[in-house]
Design a protein around this motif. Structure first.
Motif, PDB file in Angstrom:
ATOM      1  N   PHE A 175     -22.882  14.233 -44.982  1.00  0.00           N
ATOM      2  CA  PHE A 175     -22.919  12.565 -44.974  1.00  0.00           C
ATOM      3  C   PHE A 175     -24.030  12.102 -44.407  1.00  0.00           C
ATOM      4  O   PHE A 175     -24.592  11.026 -44.934  1.00  0.00           O
ATOM      5  CB  PHE A 175     -22.018  12.239 -43.844  1.00  0.00           C
ATOM      6  N   ALA A 176     -25.169  12.777 -43.902  1.00  0.00           N
ATOM      7  CA  ALA A 176     -26.355  12.108 -43.520  1.00  0.00           C
ATOM      8  C   ALA A 176     -27.037  11.693 -44.956  1.00  0.00           C
ATOM      9  O   ALA A 176     -27.911  10.846 -45.097  1.00  0.00           O
ATOM     10  CB  ALA A 176     -27.278  13.256 -42.675  1.00  0.00           C
ATOM     11  N   ASP A 177     -27.070  12.571 -45.833  1.00  0.00           N
ATOM     12  CA  ASP A 177     -27.654  12.280 -47.258  1.00  0.00           C
ATOM     13  C   ASP A 177     -26.866  11.005 -47.794  1.00  0.00           C
ATOM     14  O   ASP A 177     -27.713  10.056 -48.156  1.00  0.00           O
ATOM     15  CB  ASP A 177     -27.428  13.349 -48.178  1.00  0.00           C
ATOM     16  N   TYR A 178     -25.687  10.731 -47.546  1.00  0.00           N
ATOM     17  CA  TYR A 178     -25.071   9.648 -48.249  1.00  0.00           C
ATOM     18  C   TYR A 178     -25.461   8.446 -47.343  1.00  0.00           C
ATOM     19  O   TYR A 178     -25.239   7.179 -47.712  1.00  0.00           O
ATOM     20  CB  TYR A 178     -23.394   9.679 -48.124  1.00  0.00           C
ATOM     21  N   ILE A 179     -25.809   8.695 -46.121  1.00  0.00           N
ATOM     22  CA  ILE A 179     -26.250   7.331 -45.254  1.00  0.00           C
ATOM     23  C   ILE A 179     -27.426   6.761 -45.824  1.00  0.00           C
ATOM     24  O   ILE A 179     -27.412   5.712 -46.002  1.00  0.00           O
ATOM     25  CB  ILE A 179     -26.455   7.859 -43.766  1.00  0.00           C
ATOM     26  N   VAL A 180     -28.370   7.677 -45.987  1.00  0.00           N
ATOM     27  CA  VAL A 180     -29.736   7.252 -46.644  1.00  0.00           C
ATOM     28  C   VAL A 180     -29.586   6.740 -48.134  1.00  0.00           C
ATOM     29  O   VAL A 180     -30.316   5.423 -48.557  1.00  0.00           O
ATOM     30  CB  VAL A 180     -30.611   8.274 -46.285  1.00  0.00           C
ATOM     31  N   PHE A 181     -28.745   7.514 -48.545  1.00  0.00           N
ATOM     32  CA  PHE A 181     -28.317   7.088 -50.310  1.00  0.00           C
ATOM     33  C   PHE A 181     -27.883   5.470 -50.109  1.00  0.00           C
ATOM     34  O   PHE A 181     -28.203   4.688 -51.080  1.00  0.00           O
ATOM     35  CB  PHE A 181     -27.404   7.970 -50.865  1.00  0.00           C
ATOM     36  N   GLY A 182     -26.959   5.359 -49.327  1.00  0.00           N
ATOM     37  CA  GLY A 182     -26.188   3.996 -49.232  1.00  0.00           C
ATOM     38  C   GLY A 182     -27.180   2.985 -49.286  1.00  0.00           C
ATOM     39  O   GLY A 182     -27.114   1.921 -49.943  1.00  0.00           O
ATOM     40  N   ALA A 183     -28.338   3.140 -48.459  1.00  0.00           N
ATOM     41  CA  ALA A 183     -29.081   1.946 -48.244  1.00  0.00           C
ATOM     42  C   ALA A 183     -29.950   1.823 -49.468  1.00  0.00           C
ATOM     43  O   ALA A 183     -30.321   0.650 -50.035  1.00  0.00           O
ATOM     44  CB  ALA A 183     -30.125   2.454 -47.182  1.00  0.00           C
ATOM     45  N   LEU A 184     -30.516   2.908 -50.054  1.00  0.00           N
ATOM     46  CA  LEU A 184     -31.281   2.755 -51.584  1.00  0.00           C
ATOM     47  C   LEU A 184     -30.432   2.374 -52.640  1.00  0.00           C
ATOM     48  O   LEU A 184     -30.893   1.626 -53.417  1.00  0.00           O
ATOM     49  CB  LEU A 184     -31.882   4.339 -51.751  1.00  0.00           C
ATOM     50  N   GLN A 185     -29.134   2.853 -52.584  1.00  0.00           N
ATOM     51  CA  GLN A 185     -28.133   2.143 -53.567  1.00  0.00           C
ATOM     52  C   GLN A 185     -28.134   0.912 -53.388  1.00  0.00           C
ATOM     53  O   GLN A 185     -27.977   0.237 -54.591  1.00  0.00           O
ATOM     54  CB  GLN A 185     -26.986   3.084 -53.483  1.00  0.00           C
TER      55      GLN A 185
END
Ligand code: GSH
Length: 229
Positions: free
Chosen positions: A181-191
């Motif tokens: 999930f930590a990857d998806y947190i940062v991904f969310g910002a860049l996406q």
């Protein structure tokens, strides 16, 4: 199994852009859960599910309603323990809170200073008016003033990702050998930035851009299902 996710879009309902909703879309895919996605605009959110939440993501799982991307991830790991974990245990859960705090205090404000007017321009007329009023109240200045130093923000953005860039020298994902999930947190910002703005913030060979590409590829390229602005 009847899962339903409410996702935020602008006038073009095929382009969900909320960072928090993207975290949940990837979380559901990570768990191998299919779900109906209902696309909504800002001003529809308070009317959803009897006014259950002022924000999206909002997930319905049968009779259960869950709001907040982190709480949804916690719920999914608890409700579907036999499927791939989003946190990898208590330590992972606790550390994901740090990643959430870092992303929201460092990356989210920077995305706003780059893309706030782009986001406004994606919305329908009613949502535009709500967005301008609510954000200008919150930020204390006109949207156009927030993005006045946009070029400087774009130039400074890659530097804010140095902690991730340094970590990527020793492992391919924040979760280690695979995403959590930590990857998806940062991904969310860049996406959020990718879907709302044409700003180029990372060189193609930047390790962070390569990591972002790996996350875009996950789950049959779910992140790429919406093209870049
Ligand atoms: N902490 C929440 C934040 C959710 C949030 O702020 N969502 C925004 C969209 S990105 C929203 O629904 N805003 C509604 C509004 O501003 O009226 C989470 O992680 O889900």
């Amino acid at each position: 199994m009847t899962l339903k996710l409410y996702a935020l879009c602008g006038e073009d309902r095929s382009r969900p852009f909320s960072p928090h909703v993207w975290k949940t879309m990837l979380s559901l895919a990570h768990k191998g859960l299919s779900c109906e996605v209902e696309k909504v605009g800002f001003t529809e959110i308070p009317k959803l599910e009897g006014g259950f939440s002022r924000t999206v993501p909002l997930l319905r799982d049968g009779e259960r309603l869950v709001r907040d991307s982190f709480d949804i991830a916690l719920y999914l790991d608890e409700a579907y323990p036999g499927r791939p974990t989003l946190f990898g245990g208590d330590g992972g859960r606790a550390m994901a809170r740090f990643v959430e705090g870092w992303s929201q205090t460092t990356l989210h404000p920077a995305v706003m200073r780059i893309a706030l007017v782009d986001i406004h321009d994606m919305l329908g007329p009613e949502d535009q008016s709500y967005f301008r009023t609510s954000r200008e109240d919150r930020l204390g200045q006109p949207l156009e003033a927030v993005v006045a130093a946009r070029d400087d923000e774009i130039a400074a953005f890659a530097g804010k990702l140095e902690p991730l860039r340094t970590m990527l020298k020793s492992q391919p994902f924040i979760g280690g050998e695979g995403p959590l999930f930590a990857d998806y947190i940062v991904f969310g910002a860049l996406q959020w930035l990718r879907v709302t703005s044409a700003a180029k913030v990372l060189a193609d060979d930047d390790p962070v851009a390569l990591w972002f590409g790996r996350v875009l590829d996950l789950h049959d390229g779910l992140g790429r299902s919406v093209r870049a602005a």
